[in-house]
Design a protein around this motif. Sequence first.
Motif, PDB file in Angstrom:
ATOM      1  N   ASN A 117      23.838  29.401 -34.763  1.00 28.44           N
ATOM      2  CA  ASN A 117      23.033  28.396 -34.357  1.00 28.44           C
ATOM      3  C   ASN A 117      21.751  28.980 -33.610  1.00 28.44           C
ATOM      4  OD1 ASN A 117      24.979  25.769 -34.990  1.00 28.44           O
ATOM      5  ND2 ASN A 117      26.154  27.361 -33.833  1.00 28.44           N
ATOM      6  N   PRO A 118      20.853  29.600 -34.370  1.00 25.30           N
ATOM      7  CA  PRO A 118      19.598  30.382 -33.785  1.00 25.30           C
ATOM      8  C   PRO A 118      18.610  29.477 -33.350  1.00 25.30           C
ATOM      9  CG  PRO A 118      19.735  30.714 -35.936  1.00 25.30           C
ATOM     10  CD  PRO A 118      21.155  30.047 -35.831  1.00 25.30           C
ATOM     11  N   ILE A 119      18.325  28.001 -33.994  1.00 25.65           N
ATOM     12  CA  ILE A 119      17.298  27.359 -33.759  1.00 25.65           C
ATOM     13  C   ILE A 119      17.632  25.987 -32.972  1.00 25.65           C
ATOM     14  CG2 ILE A 119      16.649  27.853 -36.246  1.00 25.65           C
ATOM     15  CD1 ILE A 119      17.650  25.304 -37.024  1.00 25.65           C
ATOM     16  N   TYR A 120      16.708  25.323 -32.425  1.00 24.19           N
ATOM     17  CA  TYR A 120      16.729  24.316 -31.223  1.00 24.19           C
ATOM     18  C   TYR A 120      16.291  22.971 -31.766  1.00 24.19           C
ATOM     19  CZ  TYR A 120      11.811  25.428 -30.745  1.00 24.19           C
ATOM     20  OH  TYR A 120      10.471  25.453 -31.256  1.00 24.19           O
ATOM     21  N   ASP A 121      15.924  22.880 -33.093  1.00 22.28           N
ATOM     22  CA  ASP A 121      15.244  21.767 -33.721  1.00 22.28           C
ATOM     23  C   ASP A 121      16.202  21.060 -34.964  1.00 22.28           C
ATOM     24  OD1 ASP A 121      13.737  19.844 -34.836  1.00 22.28           O
ATOM     25  OD2 ASP A 121      12.049  20.803 -34.629  1.00 22.28           O
ATOM     26  N   ILE A 122      16.824  20.241 -34.939  1.00 27.65           N
ATOM     27  CA  ILE A 122      17.612  19.578 -36.143  1.00 27.65           C
ATOM     28  C   ILE A 122      17.317  18.547 -36.524  1.00 27.65           C
ATOM     29  CG2 ILE A 122      19.937  19.344 -36.916  1.00 27.65           C
ATOM     30  CD1 ILE A 122      19.551  22.128 -36.234  1.00 27.65           C
ATOM     31  N   ALA A 123      17.254  18.332 -37.856  1.00 28.81           N
ATOM     32  CA  ALA A 123      16.939  16.873 -38.438  1.00 28.81           C
ATOM     33  C   ALA A 123      17.726  16.578 -39.749  1.00 28.81           C
ATOM     34  CB  ALA A 123      15.356  16.541 -38.559  1.00 28.81           C
ATOM     35  N   THR A 124      17.914  15.177 -40.174  1.00 33.58           N
ATOM     36  CA  THR A 124      18.383  14.801 -41.120  1.00 33.58           C
ATOM     37  C   THR A 124      17.441  14.808 -42.379  1.00 33.58           C
ATOM     38  OG1 THR A 124      18.445  12.502 -40.827  1.00 33.58           O
ATOM     39  CG2 THR A 124      20.466  13.619 -39.930  1.00 33.58           C
ATOM     40  N   ASP A 125      16.318  14.688 -41.963  1.00 34.15           N
ATOM     41  CA  ASP A 125      15.293  14.649 -43.102  1.00 34.15           C
ATOM     42  C   ASP A 125      14.374  16.073 -42.943  1.00 34.15           C
ATOM     43  OD1 ASP A 125      13.141  14.614 -45.050  1.00 34.15           O
ATOM     44  OD2 ASP A 125      12.801  12.446 -44.450  1.00 34.15           O
ATOM     45  N   THR A 126      14.812  16.997 -43.792  1.00 35.26           N
ATOM     46  CA  THR A 126      13.984  18.505 -43.709  1.00 35.26           C
ATOM     47  C   THR A 126      12.680  18.440 -44.340  1.00 35.26           C
ATOM     48  OG1 THR A 126      15.057  19.422 -45.488  1.00 35.26           O
ATOM     49  CG2 THR A 126      16.056  19.496 -43.307  1.00 35.26           C
ATOM     50  N   ARG A 253      14.263  21.178 -25.431  1.00 38.36           N
ATOM     51  CA  ARG A 253      12.779  21.489 -24.627  1.00 38.36           C
ATOM     52  C   ARG A 253      12.868  22.947 -24.190  1.00 38.36           C
ATOM     53  NH1 ARG A 253      11.502  16.298 -20.640  1.00 38.36           N
ATOM     54  NH2 ARG A 253      11.662  14.691 -22.213  1.00 38.36           N
ATOM     55  N   VAL A 254      14.014  23.526 -23.906  1.00 32.54           N
ATOM     56  CA  VAL A 254      14.088  24.979 -23.640  1.00 32.54           C
ATOM     57  C   VAL A 254      15.045  25.553 -24.359  1.00 32.54           C
ATOM     58  CG1 VAL A 254      13.279  24.495 -21.094  1.00 32.54           C
ATOM     59  CG2 VAL A 254      15.743  24.755 -21.441  1.00 32.54           C
ATOM     60  N   GLY A 255      14.789  27.077 -24.282  1.00 38.57           N
ATOM     61  CA  GLY A 255      15.831  27.889 -25.102  1.00 38.57           C
ATOM     62  C   GLY A 255      15.570  28.004 -26.470  1.00 38.57           C
ATOM     63  N   THR A 256      16.295  28.975 -27.072  1.00 40.90           N
ATOM     64  CA  THR A 256      16.069  29.318 -28.428  1.00 40.90           C
ATOM     65  C   THR A 256      17.064  28.625 -29.542  1.00 40.90           C
ATOM     66  OG1 THR A 256      14.566  31.334 -28.149  1.00 40.90           O
ATOM     67  CG2 THR A 256      15.439  30.982 -30.208  1.00 40.90           C
ATOM     68  N   SER A 257      18.394  29.334 -29.072  1.00 47.81           N
ATOM     69  CA  SER A 257      19.661  28.832 -29.657  1.00 47.81           C
ATOM     70  C   SER A 257      20.324  27.576 -28.994  1.00 47.81           C
ATOM     71  CB  SER A 257      20.641  29.687 -29.666  1.00 47.81           C
ATOM     72  OG  SER A 257      21.931  29.180 -30.212  1.00 47.81           O
ATOM     73  N   ASP A 258      20.456  26.622 -29.545  1.00 50.82           N
ATOM     74  CA  ASP A 258      21.085  25.361 -29.081  1.00 50.82           C
ATOM     75  C   ASP A 258      22.491  25.293 -28.841  1.00 50.82           C
ATOM     76  OD1 ASP A 258      21.774  24.583 -31.323  1.00 50.82           O
ATOM     77  OD2 ASP A 258      20.573  22.821 -31.552  1.00 50.82           O
ATOM     78  N   LEU A 259      23.032  26.308 -29.350  1.00 51.28           N
ATOM     79  CA  LEU A 259      24.565  26.729 -29.432  1.00 51.28           C
ATOM     80  C   LEU A 259      25.418  25.426 -30.412  1.00 51.28           C
ATOM     81  CD1 LEU A 259      25.289  27.306 -25.898  1.00 51.28           C
ATOM     82  CD2 LEU A 259      25.209  29.137 -27.748  1.00 51.28           C
ATOM     83  N   GLY A 260      24.581  24.884 -31.075  1.00 52.25           N
ATOM     84  CA  GLY A 260      25.157  23.946 -32.201  1.00 52.25           C
ATOM     85  C   GLY A 260      24.915  22.475 -31.482  1.00 52.25           C
ATOM     86  N   ALA A 261      24.397  22.221 -30.376  1.00 56.08           N
ATOM     87  CA  ALA A 261      24.343  21.259 -29.565  1.00 56.08           C
ATOM     88  C   ALA A 261      23.700  19.744 -30.047  1.00 56.08           C
ATOM     89  CB  ALA A 261      23.954  21.276 -28.067  1.00 56.08           C
ATOM     90  N   ASN A 262      22.557  20.118 -30.850  1.00 52.60           N
ATOM     91  CA  ASN A 262      21.905  19.148 -31.602  1.00 52.60           C
ATOM     92  C   ASN A 262      22.343  18.773 -32.680  1.00 52.60           C
ATOM     93  OD1 ASN A 262      19.225  19.082 -29.681  1.00 52.60           O
ATOM     94  ND2 ASN A 262      18.698  21.239 -30.376  1.00 52.60           N
ATOM     95  N   ALA A 263      22.993  19.430 -33.669  1.00 50.64           N
ATOM     96  CA  ALA A 263      23.498  19.130 -34.767  1.00 50.64           C
ATOM     97  C   ALA A 263      24.891  18.163 -34.247  1.00 50.64           C
ATOM     98  CB  ALA A 263      23.889  20.288 -35.572  1.00 50.64           C
ATOM     99  N   ALA A 264      25.590  18.540 -33.468  1.00 50.92           N
ATOM    100  CA  ALA A 264      26.918  17.799 -32.620  1.00 50.92           C
ATOM    101  C   ALA A 264      26.314  16.563 -32.294  1.00 50.92           C
ATOM    102  CB  ALA A 264      27.503  18.720 -31.760  1.00 50.92           C
ATOM    103  N   ARG A 265      25.218  16.438 -31.808  1.00 52.23           N
ATOM    104  CA  ARG A 265      24.754  15.221 -31.098  1.00 52.23           C
ATOM    105  C   ARG A 265      24.170  14.243 -32.124  1.00 52.23           C
ATOM    106  NH1 ARG A 265      21.092  17.210 -28.323  1.00 52.23           N
ATOM    107  NH2 ARG A 265      22.328  17.557 -26.293  1.00 52.23           N
ATOM    108  N   ILE A 266      23.485  14.761 -33.334  1.00 50.57           N
ATOM    109  CA  ILE A 266      23.128  13.828 -34.352  1.00 50.57           C
ATOM    110  C   ILE A 266      24.407  13.427 -34.930  1.00 50.57           C
ATOM    111  CG2 ILE A 266      22.174  14.117 -36.568  1.00 50.57           C
ATOM    112  CD1 ILE A 266      20.018  15.871 -35.355  1.00 50.57           C
ATOM    113  N   ALA A 267      25.287  14.195 -35.310  1.00 51.24           N
ATOM    114  CA  ALA A 267      26.506  13.849 -35.771  1.00 51.24           C
ATOM    115  C   ALA A 267      27.101  12.605 -35.030  1.00 51.24           C
ATOM    116  CB  ALA A 267      27.662  14.898 -35.983  1.00 51.24           C
TER     117      ALA A 267
END
Length: 280
Positions: A117-126, A253-267
Amino acid sequence: MKNMPWHTKLVLALTAFLPLYFIIAALGAKTGLWGWQFGLGAMTFTGGPYVVGIAGILALISLIIGLVNWSGRKAEKADGVKRPRSKMVVGSAILGLIVVAGFVLFAQSASSTAGANPIYDIATDTGSPPTFSAHVMKQRKAEEANPVNDYQVPFGELDKFAGSAPEFAIQNHAQFITENYSDLRPLPLGGASRADAVAAVAAAMGSMSFDDIRQDAEGGRVEGVAVTFWYGFKDDVVARIGDNEIDFRSVSRVGTSDLGANAARIAELREKVAAQIGQR
């Protein structure tokens, strides 16, 4: 305890200190005693391996000493002086090694998760990800937060991902999210009105303990700030309620990898909203 050798006492002390050290690093950052750079960077990433390494080396030395002295005989020697049982020394050392191994395995797992999970920005509409309000962008700018990037720009052209592996650098957010988070998708409105959907999103964010929840019923947008338990990292979340569906976006807001947190939060947020408006 009195008759324990110094190395066994130190092993037990370090075994108890290890989790406390990382808890202090995380909660100190969350409560503002120091910045996240010190708590995560200096204490966890830089100092952590040394603390774990020292504890591991000492536990190993203590184990060797205990095994050398192992005989299973009585606790008192011929001179009448009480000595610690080798079993106690060995047991304490093994406990220390188990705790150290647990931290090593956790670090390896976190590293593996970060790599996946190397990114920090996740959305359902890419194609056209939800945008944040001026209020949120102002907050992010004030905190010198991560940039909110264009999903069509290759990672190699973004400063945050400079020096990435070639196979990653040629991709962009849209491609990476589509390939790696295929289970994330917009939520159909069904028979729910936009007003009902806005209220449902706000309620769902509230149930997830988001801060600064802001509703724009007319514009069809709901925003909130998710704060992580450890270190107190802030992630900005926005839901865009269209005529037929709801799209979600979560950006750290900070960091490069989000450790999958953003995708899990959206789900999780999607599931909670779906339950309220009767959709899947």
